[in-house]
Design an enzyme around this catalytic site. Sequence first.
Site, PDB file in Angstrom:
ATOM      1  N   SER A  13     -11.623  11.753  -6.711  1.00  0.00           N
ATOM      2  CA  SER A  13     -10.321  11.092  -6.754  1.00  0.00           C
ATOM      3  C   SER A  13      -9.186  12.112  -6.835  1.00  0.00           C
ATOM      4  O   SER A  13      -9.271  13.103  -7.547  1.00  0.00           O
ATOM      5  CB  SER A  13     -10.246  10.167  -7.968  1.00  0.00           C
ATOM      6  OG  SER A  13      -8.944   9.646  -8.115  1.00  0.00           O
ATOM      7  N   SER A  15      -6.203  10.940  -7.791  1.00  0.00           N
ATOM      8  CA  SER A  15      -5.207  10.227  -8.592  1.00  0.00           C
ATOM      9  C   SER A  15      -4.679  11.054  -9.756  1.00  0.00           C
ATOM     10  O   SER A  15      -3.482  11.016 -10.068  1.00  0.00           O
ATOM     11  CB  SER A  15      -5.788   8.916  -9.106  1.00  0.00           C
ATOM     12  OG  SER A  15      -6.016   8.024  -8.036  1.00  0.00           O
ATOM     13  N   THR A  53     -10.099   1.140  -9.511  1.00  0.00           N
ATOM     14  CA  THR A  53     -10.645   1.288  -8.169  1.00  0.00           C
ATOM     15  C   THR A  53     -12.024   0.645  -8.097  1.00  0.00           C
ATOM     16  O   THR A  53     -12.491   0.014  -9.059  1.00  0.00           O
ATOM     17  CB  THR A  53     -10.657   2.765  -7.737  1.00  0.00           C
ATOM     18  OG1 THR A  53     -10.969   2.836  -6.342  1.00  0.00           O
ATOM     19  CG2 THR A  53     -11.664   3.582  -8.531  1.00  0.00           C
ATOM     20  N   LYS A  57     -11.735  -4.074  -9.124  1.00  0.00           N
ATOM     21  CA  LYS A  57     -10.400  -4.633  -8.877  1.00  0.00           C
ATOM     22  C   LYS A  57     -10.357  -6.148  -9.078  1.00  0.00           C
ATOM     23  O   LYS A  57      -9.297  -6.697  -9.386  1.00  0.00           O
ATOM     24  CB  LYS A  57      -9.918  -4.274  -7.473  1.00  0.00           C
ATOM     25  CG  LYS A  57      -9.642  -2.791  -7.284  1.00  0.00           C
ATOM     26  CD  LYS A  57      -9.106  -2.512  -5.891  1.00  0.00           C
ATOM     27  CE  LYS A  57      -8.872  -1.013  -5.695  1.00  0.00           C
ATOM     28  NZ  LYS A  57      -8.298  -0.702  -4.366  1.00  0.00           N
ATOM     29  N   ASN A  78      -5.111  -3.537  -8.972  1.00  0.00           N
ATOM     30  CA  ASN A  78      -5.408  -2.103  -9.072  1.00  0.00           C
ATOM     31  C   ASN A  78      -4.540  -1.393 -10.102  1.00  0.00           C
ATOM     32  O   ASN A  78      -4.691  -0.201 -10.315  1.00  0.00           O
ATOM     33  CB  ASN A  78      -5.246  -1.426  -7.704  1.00  0.00           C
ATOM     34  CG  ASN A  78      -3.802  -1.098  -7.385  1.00  0.00           C
ATOM     35  OD1 ASN A  78      -2.916  -1.947  -7.576  1.00  0.00           O
ATOM     36  ND2 ASN A  78      -3.545   0.101  -6.917  1.00  0.00           N
ATOM     37  N   ASP A  93      -1.671  -1.416  -4.078  1.00  0.00           N
ATOM     38  CA  ASP A  93      -2.278  -1.071  -2.790  1.00  0.00           C
ATOM     39  C   ASP A  93      -1.509  -1.744  -1.657  1.00  0.00           C
ATOM     40  O   ASP A  93      -1.365  -1.175  -0.573  1.00  0.00           O
ATOM     41  CB  ASP A  93      -3.742  -1.523  -2.736  1.00  0.00           C
ATOM     42  CG  ASP A  93      -4.649  -0.644  -3.571  1.00  0.00           C
ATOM     43  OD1 ASP A  93      -4.317   0.543  -3.769  1.00  0.00           O
ATOM     44  OD2 ASP A  93      -5.702  -1.137  -4.023  1.00  0.00           O
ATOM     45  N   GLY A 119     -14.263  -6.112   2.512  1.00  0.00           N
ATOM     46  CA  GLY A 119     -14.079  -5.934   1.076  1.00  0.00           C
ATOM     47  C   GLY A 119     -12.670  -6.234   0.618  1.00  0.00           C
ATOM     48  O   GLY A 119     -11.848  -6.808   1.344  1.00  0.00           O
ATOM     49  N   TYR A 197      -8.959   8.642   2.782  1.00  0.00           N
ATOM     50  CA  TYR A 197      -8.081   9.821   2.702  1.00  0.00           C
ATOM     51  C   TYR A 197      -8.841  11.131   2.563  1.00  0.00           C
ATOM     52  O   TYR A 197      -8.238  12.202   2.563  1.00  0.00           O
ATOM     53  CB  TYR A 197      -7.091   9.671   1.540  1.00  0.00           C
ATOM     54  CG  TYR A 197      -7.725   9.552   0.180  1.00  0.00           C
ATOM     55  CD1 TYR A 197      -8.064  10.692  -0.555  1.00  0.00           C
ATOM     56  CD2 TYR A 197      -7.990   8.312  -0.376  1.00  0.00           C
ATOM     57  CE1 TYR A 197      -8.655  10.589  -1.799  1.00  0.00           C
ATOM     58  CE2 TYR A 197      -8.571   8.204  -1.634  1.00  0.00           C
ATOM     59  CZ  TYR A 197      -8.902   9.337  -2.332  1.00  0.00           C
ATOM     60  OH  TYR A 197      -9.487   9.239  -3.571  1.00  0.00           O
ATOM     61  N   GLY A 219      -5.388   7.735   5.176  1.00  0.00           N
ATOM     62  CA  GLY A 219      -4.872   6.996   4.046  1.00  0.00           C
ATOM     63  C   GLY A 219      -4.218   7.785   2.934  1.00  0.00           C
ATOM     64  O   GLY A 219      -3.917   7.208   1.881  1.00  0.00           O
TER      65      GLY A 219
END
Length: 420
Positions: A13, A15, A53, A57, A78, A93, A119, A197, A219
């Site tokens: 990740s 993030s 994530t 979610k 999220n 998102d 999904g 991404y 992404g």
Amino acid sequence: MEYGLIGSKLGHSYSKIIHEMLCGYRYDLCPLPTEEEARAFLTRRAFKAINVTIPYKRLVMGSCSYIDPRAKAIGAVNTVVNRNGLLYGYNTDYLGFAYLADAHGVEFAGRTVLILGTGGTHNTTSAVAKDKGAARVLTVSRHPDPEKGELSYAEAVHSGADIVINTTPAGMYPNVGVCNLDVAAMPGLEAVLDVVYNPDKTELILRAEEAGVPVAVGGLEMLVAQAVYAAEYFLDRKFDDAPAEIRAITAQLRKEQLNVALIGMPSCGKTTIGRALADRLGKRFVDLDEEIVRAAGRSIPDLFAAEGEDGFRAREAEQTARFAREGRQVLSCGGGVVKRPENLRALRQNGVVLFIDRPLDALTVGGGRPLSTSAEALKTMEAQRRPLYLAAADAVIPNETTVADAVAAALEALDAIFVH
């Protein structure tokens, strides 16, 4: 923990990097492998705000006292904010994907949109497409349900789609190179958007670029955008210019995370410049020729003697694919790496390519290089390869004076590439 991310697997990740770069607060990654652990975490409520994530979610919605109408309609949360023990759920998102589309001029109005995958992210991107006026939104699945109107990948090729959105993990690290849709057989595509991404460009995006699709983008900007909008909920305040924050963080993240691949003639200075550039950028330096020798257990002249150029190129392609899928590296490539298109695809998936351009009369003849044993051979090789270098490169870096000058030129070029 005050701020952070929960999910089943969080090893790759970005993030934490994004949030700490953006706001300066500590942001923790909290992997929760089972639903039981996730429910226990939410019950304790020992956090100020979190992102959520895969695969939680939907699960977190059951713990929220308030769910934003958009998140409720999508069926996924999220972003969760703890306000005096009550949990408030949002879906950034949606905002992130809307930003990605807007930033690249994607027009949904009146278009047929093809979404790969069924999904939670399918619902998010579908909501954006419909809200922006899409005429039709079609769904593609590996196991299509005809009663739901889902298409197979073979049927999708003939769907007449204008826009393709990938919401599946196909092509995501470490399983790079996977692509289930033949975009080259879909003339008239206006845009291909991939929420993946890592790598920066999936195989789907690379194929879309090669097919001449006007907009083909991964992404990363969506990831950064949703984080910026999540931070607004975390801190209960708006940024003065959220798009500017997104652009700045995206550029910085790409500069830090992506590879820089150096191509050019033998003895053009790739290794010397590469080592200095890696030091300046804080990245690992990798000499692909050295890796070929290490893996083969014999020198490059010995490899040519034993296996010929074809055998050497196969080994070169193997090592290029091995290292190019990783990140935070400066890769010094062999002079002939551009002779195989698959090498360039590998280098472009997770990095930028710089051509180190040294004058022909400054290049070394011989020096243990099997294909440049004479001045005439070197001249012929340079004439053949120069167009390939120019076609492959994101920027040309002259190496006519000092290493310091070449490194400075490379850094300037990278800043321009990443900001763009």
